[in-house]
Design a protein around this motif. Structure first.
Motif, short mmCIF file in Angstrom:
data_model
loop_
_atom_site.label_atom_id
_atom_site.label_comp_id
_atom_site.label_asym_id
_atom_site.label_seq_id
_atom_site.Cartn_x
_atom_site.Cartn_y
_atom_site.Cartn_z
N ASP A 126 0.82 -1.21 0.00
CA ASP A 126 0.00 0.00 0.00
C ASP A 126 0.86 1.27 0.00
OD1 ASP A 126 0.99 -0.25 2.47
OD2 ASP A 126 -0.91 -0.12 3.55
N ARG A 127 2.16 1.12 -0.38
CA ARG A 127 3.05 2.28 -0.48
C ARG A 127 3.68 2.30 -1.87
NH1 ARG A 127 4.34 -0.65 3.72
NH2 ARG A 127 6.24 -1.42 2.73
N LEU A 128 4.09 3.46 -2.28
CA LEU A 128 4.78 3.56 -3.57
C LEU A 128 6.28 3.41 -3.36
CD1 LEU A 128 2.95 6.58 -5.22
CD2 LEU A 128 2.78 4.17 -5.86
#
Lengths: 326, 516
Positions: A319-321
């Protein structure tokens, strides 16, 4: 009394179970995936001020619309344009034109057959005030000729909302109606012209050089009086055929030959029960060995490996870039 | 203990949820139904609309549930003036249901949204050759899987018969509707008299789907003031309503039509075709003759009573030999016939008989308890009905609703459930029908509208051990709503895995009531 189930009976039961669970084959190919529709292209440009400044042309007093008033008629090109409103005491009123009349043809050398409302609007723009227009109209099945003498238009015509059409079986394209400014710059009537606002990633038209924002002016020599003309040409074209596109790009006319695609074939299911099975639907695939003893599922966003039906490992996008180094 | 805690913590589910679909000013709804058009598993609401005062200004609106379940208008599909009817089904096996439009010349698939365009799927003469300027009706009975291959097939009533088109897996690309048959109804069906109605007397068009038949009446009158104007043209077309069920237990559906004198059977071949003439024509033991036209109780039904995969027949008819007004229910089952002609046997004796005092109406066969055997529900009115109406001694007439349970293919000798209704004599029709299991106990609940301004749902309850359980209707309504006197109620067909729901069509809006 207990009965032993033999291996052949078990295999037969598995086969019956597997065949009863077989899903229905789709009746139609799925829509082409990966449609790109840039946000900035979704709405047409606001060029109302430029439209008001354009030459206004002649005024007939007849508003026309799509003549396709039945499902059968919608299967082909419309014949004529239907009169939707007649301004009182206007040239059309004086010529005896009534709401519901079908204007079929303009009698001049050569005669102009009318199909789309944009062609009528173009005629209004191109006809000099005071010049006679001889029209063939159809009223309740009977054809008659009328003579209409347009006058000079003193105010711009009402702005007409555009339309978006989509073709996603053969080429994968989204088109919108050109604005009046765009259409008239391409020598088309208001409501004519089709602007490319969406393309699938694998669209053969990309490779042929079609770009976002291109205004398709003609297809195989036929003027695009409505975006549906392009879609009809795509759908009725031969497999592996080509269409000749006349495109207006940055005020220049470009001619391209754009191929109509044929779909790739892919294997979506292999089943050798109880040893092995493989299924692929859209972007998701499942591979299984020995009745699910080892099972691997994957989608573009996630994967899962299941062993001995119980032990599972799964992963996928977080859920992170990722931090991109510049 | 964990289950108890979970149950305590679980939020209480609403018994019913009412959502209002507000129509645009000037529009009125003529029909509502549910269809999963986008294939996401949640059905959209389809509303058939008309713009008041504008002939042929008809459309279908699609309403979709958004976040929190709120409904909003997703699309309005204008209908061309030639559209007579519409239907929806998953024709393409995947990706959601499709919309099908019918006009006088055939059936068309309607591609929605930015792909909006028709695709012809069948060329035929649709029985209803002219469109109603104010409504397009739903004809989803015409879309069903006849051969059990998972693909929806098409049945279209035509003048004199039916066009039946089957989709096959091996269908050529672009022409999947390759197997088209035309079943022609034998001539004894054409005895249907031309009916009289206010619409036809004025000169106009009316289509009907009642008394087991589909009819269209069309009349054109001279524009002369007064009631003596003569018909310039009057046309009446009629075909009997089809019963589609398995006649020969081969797993596919066969066509059964009842005409005034016979029951005709067309069996579907493995190739998916029907012959033009019926394979079997069985003379009805009780014919619908001229004398029977006055028999208010007469009706014939084809139904699989004993779940043996073969069609049976039930005929209700007034008992002419009796001095009292009474009605007989004659049951003919294929399983009971050992020799001679199937179903009616050598001498046309029924395998069982039920006798009802008075007149009966609206007999239906529906499985109310999910055991696969259809129960019989009907309404009976007292034997002295005619005297009662003639003397106008009362402002209402009494009607009893009877439910006969079907246990293993055999109906009870006595009704298992009886409920009395007093129906106002003025123009109002009692509506009472079992519409699905609302409570989750496996038994279908009863929807009742016995006065024009109230709709109710009554619970059907079973008491006692399963085999010997008795049924009763709880008089206290499970749910009740006050509606406008002119409100129309539509019960959409049950959808797999969802509870029943209702549509209440009132001026300016439509209420969608969902249970459970």
């Amino acid at each position: 009394m207990s009965r032993r189930v033999s291996a052949s009976q078990l295999a037969l039961a598995c086969w019956l179970l597997a065949s009863s669970c077989a899903s229905e084959l789709p009746r139609r190919s799925p829509p082409l995936a990966g449609m790109d529709e840039p946000l900035e292209r979704i709405a047409p440009p606001d060029d109302e001020a430029a439209r008001q400044a354009l030459p206004k042309g002649s005024f007939t007093g007849a508003s026309v619309g799509d003549a396709r008033q039945s499902l059968d008629a919608m299967l082909g090109e419309p014949e004529g344009v239907v009169v939707q409103a007649v301004v009182e005491n206007s040239p059309a009123d004086a010529a005896g034109i009534e709401v519901g009349d079908l204007i079929l043809e303009v009698l001049r050398e050569p005669p102009i057959a009318l199909h789309w409302p944009s062609e009528w609007r173009r005629l209004e723009l191109e006809t000099e005030p005071g010049a006679k227009l001889r029209l063939v109209i159809d009223r309740a099945g009977a054809e008659r000729e009328v003579e209409l003498v347009p006058v000079a238009r003193v105010r711009s015509a009402e702005h007409e909302a555009g339309q978006r059409v989509r073709e996603e079986e053969r080429v994968g394209i989204v088109l919108r109606t050109a604005t009046e400014v765009e259409a008239r710059a391409a020598a088309l009537g208001p409501g004519g012209g089709a602007v490319v606002v969406g393309l699938t990633r694998e669209s053969p038209w990309r490779e042929a050089g079609v770009a976002f924002g291109d205004l398709i002016r003609a297809v195989d020599g036929v003027e695009v009086a409505h975006p549906a003309v392009v879609v009809d040409a795509i759908l009725s074209g031969p497999e592996d055929g080509e269409l000749e596109l006349e495109i207006v790009r940055e005020q220049a006319l470009v001619t391209l030959r754009a191929p109509l695609s044929r779909r790739e074939q892919q294997v979506t299911e292999i089943s050798l029960p109880p040893l092995f099975s493989y299924e692929k639907e859209r972007d998701a695939s499942t591979t299984s060995f020995l009745l699910g003893f080892v099972k691997y599922e994957s989608t573009p966003a996630a994967w899962r490996l299941r062993l001995v039906w119980l032990f599972a490992f799964a992963g996928g996008d977080a859920d992170r870039l990722e931090i991109v180094e510049r | 203990m964990i289950a108890l805690l979970a149950a305590l913590q679980a939020p209480a589910r609403e018994f019913s949820r009412i959502q209002t679909l507000a129509l645009d000013a000037g529009f009125e709804a003529h029909g509502a139904s549910l269809a999963d058009l986008d294939g996401d598993g949640a059905p959209e609401v389809l509303l058939a609309l008309h713009e008041r005062g504008k002939d042929f200004s008809r459309s279908i609106e699609v309403w979709k549930s958004g976040a929190g379940g709120a409904l909003s208008r997703a699309e309005r599909i204008p209908l061309t003036p030639d559209v007579v009817a519409f239907a929806h089904a998953d024709l393409r096996a995947g990706g959601g249901e499709e919309l099908v439009l019918f006009n006088a010349g055939g059936a068309f698939l309607w591609l929605r949204g930015e792909n909006a365009r028709p695709e012809r799927i069948l060329e035929c003469d649709f029985l209803w050759q002219t469109a109603d300027p104010e409504s397009a009706f739903e004809w989803s009975e015409g879309l069903r899987d006849l051969d059990g291959d998972g693909f929806t097939d098409l049945v279209v009533p035509e003048p004199g018969g039916f066009a039946v088109a089957l989709q096959r897996r091996s269908g050529v690309q672009g022409a999947p509707w390759g197997v088209v048959s035309r079943a022609r109804v034998p001539e004894d069906a054409s005895d249907e008299p031309i009916w009289e109605s206010a619409a036809l007397r004025r000169g106009g068009m009316e289509h009907r789907e009642s008394n087991g038949s589909f009819s269209i009446g069309l009349s054109t009158r001279e524009a002369v003031a007064g009631s003596d104007a003569a018909d310039l043209l009057r046309v009446s077309e009629h075909v009997p309503a089809p019963f589609w069920l398995d006649w020969d237990a081969d797993g596919d559906l066969d066509l059964v039509l009842q005409t005034p004198h016979a029951l005709h059977v067309w069996t579907l071949t493995p190739a998916g075709t029907l012959s033009s003439a019926p394979q079997l024509s069985l003379s009805l033991p009780v014919v619908e003759d001229t004398a029977r036209e006055l028999d208010a109780s007469y009706s014939a039904h084809v139904v699989d009573l004993d779940a043996d995969g073969r069609a049976d027949c039930v005929i209700f008819a007034g008992d002419k030999r009796s001095e009292d007004v009474r009605t007989q229910g004659l049951f003919f089952t294929q399983a009971a016939v050992r020799e001679a002609a199937p179903l009616f046997g050598k001498d046309g004796r029924p395998s069982s008989l039920l006798v009802f005092a008075g007149f009966i109406s609206g007999p239906t066969f529906k499985d109310l308890d999910g055991d696969g055997f259809p129960e019989l529900t009907l309404r009976a009115v007292r034997p002295d009905l005619i005297d009662q109406i003639r003397s106008a001694s009362t402002e209402s007439i009494d009607s009893d609703l009877y439910v006969y349970r079907n246990r293993g293919g055999v109906l009870s000798r006595q009704p298992d459930v009886v409920r009395s209704h007093a129906i106002p004599l003025e123009a109002f029709q009692l509506r009472a029908e079992f519409f699905g299991d609302v409570t989750g106990d496996g038994l279908s609940e009863l929807f009742v509208r016995d006065d024009p301004e109230h709709v109710r749902v009554l619970m059907l309850r079973a008491q006692g051990p399963k085999e010997k359980s008795t049924w009763s209707l709880l008089e206290k309504p499970l749910w009740e709503l006050e509606v406008g006197e002119k409100a129309r109620v539509q019960i959409p067909p049950p959808r797999k895995g969802s509870k029943p729901s209702l549509f209440i069509l009132e001026a300016g809006h439509v209420l969608w009531v969902r249970f459970g």
